[in-house]
Design a protein around this motif. Sequence first.
Motif, PDB file in Angstrom:
ATOM      1  N   CYS A 166     -21.437  98.857  36.352  1.00  0.00           N
ATOM      2  CA  CYS A 166     -21.318  98.971  37.803  1.00  0.00           C
ATOM      3  C   CYS A 166     -20.178  98.089  38.310  1.00  0.00           C
ATOM      4  O   CYS A 166     -19.762  97.138  37.646  1.00  0.00           O
ATOM      5  CB  CYS A 166     -22.609  98.543  38.493  1.00  0.00           C
ATOM      6  SG  CYS A 166     -24.013  99.645  38.195  1.00  0.00           S
TER       7      CYS A 166
ATOM      8  N   ASN B 103     -31.525  98.397  34.285  1.00  0.00           N
ATOM      9  CA  ASN B 103     -32.481  99.192  35.063  1.00  0.00           C
ATOM     10  C   ASN B 103     -33.888  99.060  34.487  1.00  0.00           C
ATOM     11  O   ASN B 103     -34.128  98.330  33.518  1.00  0.00           O
ATOM     12  CB  ASN B 103     -32.038 100.663  35.137  1.00  0.00           C
ATOM     13  CG  ASN B 103     -32.002 101.336  33.777  1.00  0.00           C
ATOM     14  OD1 ASN B 103     -32.644 100.893  32.814  1.00  0.00           O
ATOM     15  ND2 ASN B 103     -31.245 102.430  33.681  1.00  0.00           N
TER      16      ASN B 103
ATOM     17  N   ARG C  61     -21.771 100.009  42.880  1.00  0.00           N
ATOM     18  CA  ARG C  61     -21.358 101.401  42.602  1.00  0.00           C
ATOM     19  C   ARG C  61     -21.403 101.657  41.103  1.00  0.00           C
ATOM     20  O   ARG C  61     -20.818 100.922  40.311  1.00  0.00           O
ATOM     21  CB  ARG C  61     -19.942 101.656  43.129  1.00  0.00           C
ATOM     22  CG  ARG C  61     -19.511 103.119  43.019  1.00  0.00           C
ATOM     23  CD  ARG C  61     -18.245 103.369  43.818  1.00  0.00           C
ATOM     24  NE  ARG C  61     -17.115 102.645  43.260  1.00  0.00           N
ATOM     25  CZ  ARG C  61     -16.324 103.118  42.280  1.00  0.00           C
ATOM     26  NH1 ARG C  61     -16.566 104.321  41.769  1.00  0.00           N
ATOM     27  NH2 ARG C  61     -15.316 102.405  41.840  1.00  0.00           N
ATOM     28  N   ASP C  62     -22.104 102.705  40.709  1.00  0.00           N
ATOM     29  CA  ASP C  62     -22.196 103.107  39.297  1.00  0.00           C
ATOM     30  C   ASP C  62     -20.837 103.649  38.851  1.00  0.00           C
ATOM     31  O   ASP C  62     -20.309 104.607  39.429  1.00  0.00           O
ATOM     32  CB  ASP C  62     -23.279 104.190  39.148  1.00  0.00           C
ATOM     33  CG  ASP C  62     -23.522 104.574  37.699  1.00  0.00           C
ATOM     34  OD1 ASP C  62     -22.669 104.274  36.843  1.00  0.00           O
ATOM     35  OD2 ASP C  62     -24.557 105.202  37.418  1.00  0.00           O
TER      36      ASP C  62
ATOM     37  N   ASP D  98     -23.885 104.762  47.498  1.00  0.00           N
ATOM     38  CA  ASP D  98     -23.818 103.544  46.695  1.00  0.00           C
ATOM     39  C   ASP D  98     -24.951 102.603  47.085  1.00  0.00           C
ATOM     40  O   ASP D  98     -25.457 102.626  48.210  1.00  0.00           O
ATOM     41  CB  ASP D  98     -22.485 102.831  46.911  1.00  0.00           C
ATOM     42  CG  ASP D  98     -21.325 103.626  46.334  1.00  0.00           C
ATOM     43  OD1 ASP D  98     -21.563 104.400  45.386  1.00  0.00           O
ATOM     44  OD2 ASP D  98     -20.191 103.480  46.826  1.00  0.00           O
ATOM     45  N   GLY D  99     -25.331 101.738  46.138  1.00  0.00           N
ATOM     46  CA  GLY D  99     -26.367 100.768  46.411  1.00  0.00           C
ATOM     47  C   GLY D  99     -25.873  99.655  47.314  1.00  0.00           C
ATOM     48  O   GLY D  99     -24.767  99.146  47.134  1.00  0.00           O
TER      49      GLY D  99
ATOM     50  N   THR E  96     -30.038 101.859  45.886  1.00  0.00           N
ATOM     51  CA  THR E  96     -30.296 100.773  44.938  1.00  0.00           C
ATOM     52  C   THR E  96     -31.622 100.995  44.230  1.00  0.00           C
ATOM     53  O   THR E  96     -31.738 100.808  43.011  1.00  0.00           O
ATOM     54  CB  THR E  96     -30.306  99.420  45.661  1.00  0.00           C
ATOM     55  OG1 THR E  96     -29.074  99.228  46.347  1.00  0.00           O
ATOM     56  CG2 THR E  96     -30.531  98.276  44.677  1.00  0.00           C
TER      57      THR E  96
ATOM     58  N   GLU F 247     -33.115 103.867  43.709  1.00  0.00           N
ATOM     59  CA  GLU F 247     -32.980 105.014  42.801  1.00  0.00           C
ATOM     60  C   GLU F 247     -32.190 104.631  41.556  1.00  0.00           C
ATOM     61  O   GLU F 247     -32.533 105.018  40.438  1.00  0.00           O
ATOM     62  CB  GLU F 247     -32.300 106.163  43.536  1.00  0.00           C
ATOM     63  CG  GLU F 247     -32.165 107.419  42.676  1.00  0.00           C
ATOM     64  CD  GLU F 247     -31.508 108.560  43.432  1.00  0.00           C
ATOM     65  OE1 GLU F 247     -31.169 109.561  42.792  1.00  0.00           O
ATOM     66  OE2 GLU F 247     -31.332 108.433  44.673  1.00  0.00           O
ATOM     67  N   ALA F 248     -31.121 103.861  41.741  1.00  0.00           N
ATOM     68  CA  ALA F 248     -30.264 103.500  40.611  1.00  0.00           C
ATOM     69  C   ALA F 248     -30.958 102.575  39.624  1.00  0.00           C
ATOM     70  O   ALA F 248     -30.772 102.679  38.413  1.00  0.00           O
ATOM     71  CB  ALA F 248     -28.979 102.856  41.117  1.00  0.00           C
ATOM     72  N   THR F 249     -31.769 101.658  40.111  1.00  0.00           N
ATOM     73  CA  THR F 249     -32.408 100.687  39.230  1.00  0.00           C
ATOM     74  C   THR F 249     -33.710 101.199  38.630  1.00  0.00           C
ATOM     75  O   THR F 249     -34.151 100.733  37.578  1.00  0.00           O
ATOM     76  CB  THR F 249     -32.706  99.389  39.984  1.00  0.00           C
ATOM     77  OG1 THR F 249     -33.607  99.658  41.065  1.00  0.00           O
ATOM     78  CG2 THR F 249     -31.408  98.781  40.521  1.00  0.00           C
TER      79      THR F 249
END
Length: 548
Positions: free
Chosen positions: A114, A106, A135-136, A36-37, A54, A56-58
Amino acid sequence: MSEEREVGETEEAETEGGTDETRLLATEKVVAAIGDGIYQLDPAGRFVSVNDATVEATGYDRAELLGEHASFLVDEAYVTRVEDEIADLLANEPGGVRAMEAPIRNADGERVPCELRFSVVLSDGEFEGTVGVVRDISWEKRRDAALRAQRDELEQLRHINAVVRSIDRAVVRANTADEVERTVCDRIADADPYRFALVARFDRELETLTIVSRAGIDEEDAERLRRMDFDASDGPAIEAIRNRSVWVVQDADRGDEWGASDSDAGRWSMAFVPFRYDDSIHGVLGVYANRPFAFEGPEREVLGELGEMVGYALSAVKTRQALVSERTIELTFRFSEDDYPFTALTKQVGGTSRFEDAVLHPDGSLLLYVSTEGSDPERVLEFLEEFEGVTHFRAITQREDECLLEVRYAGPMAFSTLANHGGIIRSAVAEEGIAHVTVDIPESGDVREVVNAMTGVFEDAELVSRQTVEQPTETRARFRDTLDDRLTERQLTALTTAYRAGYYDWPRGSTGEELAESLDIAPPTLHKHLRIAERKVLSAIFDEPERD
C-alpha cells in the motif's frame, strides 16, 4: 439595521454552505464514498476513525480497528518510520504531507502493498494526531514487476543473441568438429545467464551420448551429472534428440548435488539442445542456469536456432574434410527402392539412369541433374510426370534414346543425408531397378554413421564394398573446395545449375529465363550471380595464389 444584516448574513451562510452539522454530515458521506482507505489516529497512534474502504481492505470490522494501535496493521519497522516522519512534520512542516510505501497486514495474515499519505492534525497548536489515506498498489506492483521482467528478458535475449552471433562467426572458421564443440561450450558458459555448458556426441546405433567438451564445470560435477542419468535412454538429452527439439528440465530441486553457494542455492534449470541439420543429429548441447523456469519462450527458440546452426557447421566440417583428405574411404552401396524415382524409372521404363549433380533449391528440395541412356525420352518424361514427389522436371537435351534431365524432387534423398555425415557421392548409377552408389568419406570418418544414414533412407541398402583410396596431390575436390570458399551459396547454386542445365553448351541447353524459373528467381538476379561467380572462377584459375 445591523441586527437585521447579521441575521441576513447568517441565513445566507446557512443557505450557501449549510450548518456546521450538515457540513460535517456531507464530509462523512464523502469520506465513506471514497474508494481509498481513510483513517485518523490519536496522538498515541491508535485508530479513532476509519472509513468503509479501510474496513473492506483490511477484512476487520470497524469495531475491531477502533482503539487498536497502528502496529495492529503495520509492522513495527514501518510504524517507527511513520513516527519519525510525524516528528519531522511537527518540527519543520506542520502543514505538509508525507508519503511512503508499507505493506498492510489484513485479517487473513496477508501483506498487501500500500501507499500511505498522511499529515498531522493540530488544534490551537497542539498535536491532536494524524489523518491519512491508504491506497492499495498491488496492481501497480504487479505491473512494475511485469515490466521489469520484460525488460530483463529483452536484455537477456539481446545478450544471448550476441553470444549466438559470435558463435556463428567462430564456427564458420572452424576446421574440426572438436573446434566447433569447444567454441560452443566456451561461449555459452561465458554468457551471463548461464553457469556451465557441455557437449555430448551421439551414437545413433547404440543411442548413447559421450561428453566430449565442457566449460564452467569440473570433472566432479560432470560425474554428478552422469549419475543423474541425463544421458539415459529415457533421459532429457536423449529425449531432445528423439524429438529433434530443445528439451528442458525446469524448476528442479538441486539440494547439495551441485555444491551450490548461498547466492545460487535452491533451484536450477537445464536445457538440452540437439545439434541437428536436415535428418542428421550430431550431438547435444547441455546448458545450465541458476534460476527456475529458465529457457521459456523466445530464449528456447534462440537456443533451438543455435542447435541448427551448429548442426550445419558440423556437417560442413565433415564434408570439407572429405574434400581435402589425402586418403578417403570409398564405400559402395546397392539398393532397390520402388519409391526412389531413378531406380523405379529403370525398372518400369528400362535403360540406365546416372546421377550427374545436385543443387539445393531455395525451397529446401533438391534440384537433380540425371542422364538416361537406353530409354525413350518421351516415356521418361511421362514417368516423371506421374511420380509422387517430383514437383518440376524438364529435358535439357534429348536424343533418340538418351536425355539429360533437370528434376526437382521433394522426397527423401541420400545426397543431403550423406553430406551431413561427411560423405561425398562419387557416382550413382541405376539399372533394372537396382542402384549402385559410391561414396567417399574422410579416413577419420565414421563408416557406421554413413551406413546408418543410408539404411535410414533406403531400407534395403547394403554395403557391398569398402576400400581406402589415395587421393592425388591436387584433386578436383581441392579446387572445388577453393571455389566453395570464394563463392557464396547463391553464386555456387546458380553456377552449378547453369553448368548442369547446359547453359554453357553450344547451342545452349537452357536459356537464362529457364534457369531463373528453375531456381524461382528473377532473370536479372540470376545473371548477376552468374557474372560474379564466373569472375571468381576465372580468378582462381589465372590469378596468383594468395600467400600467407
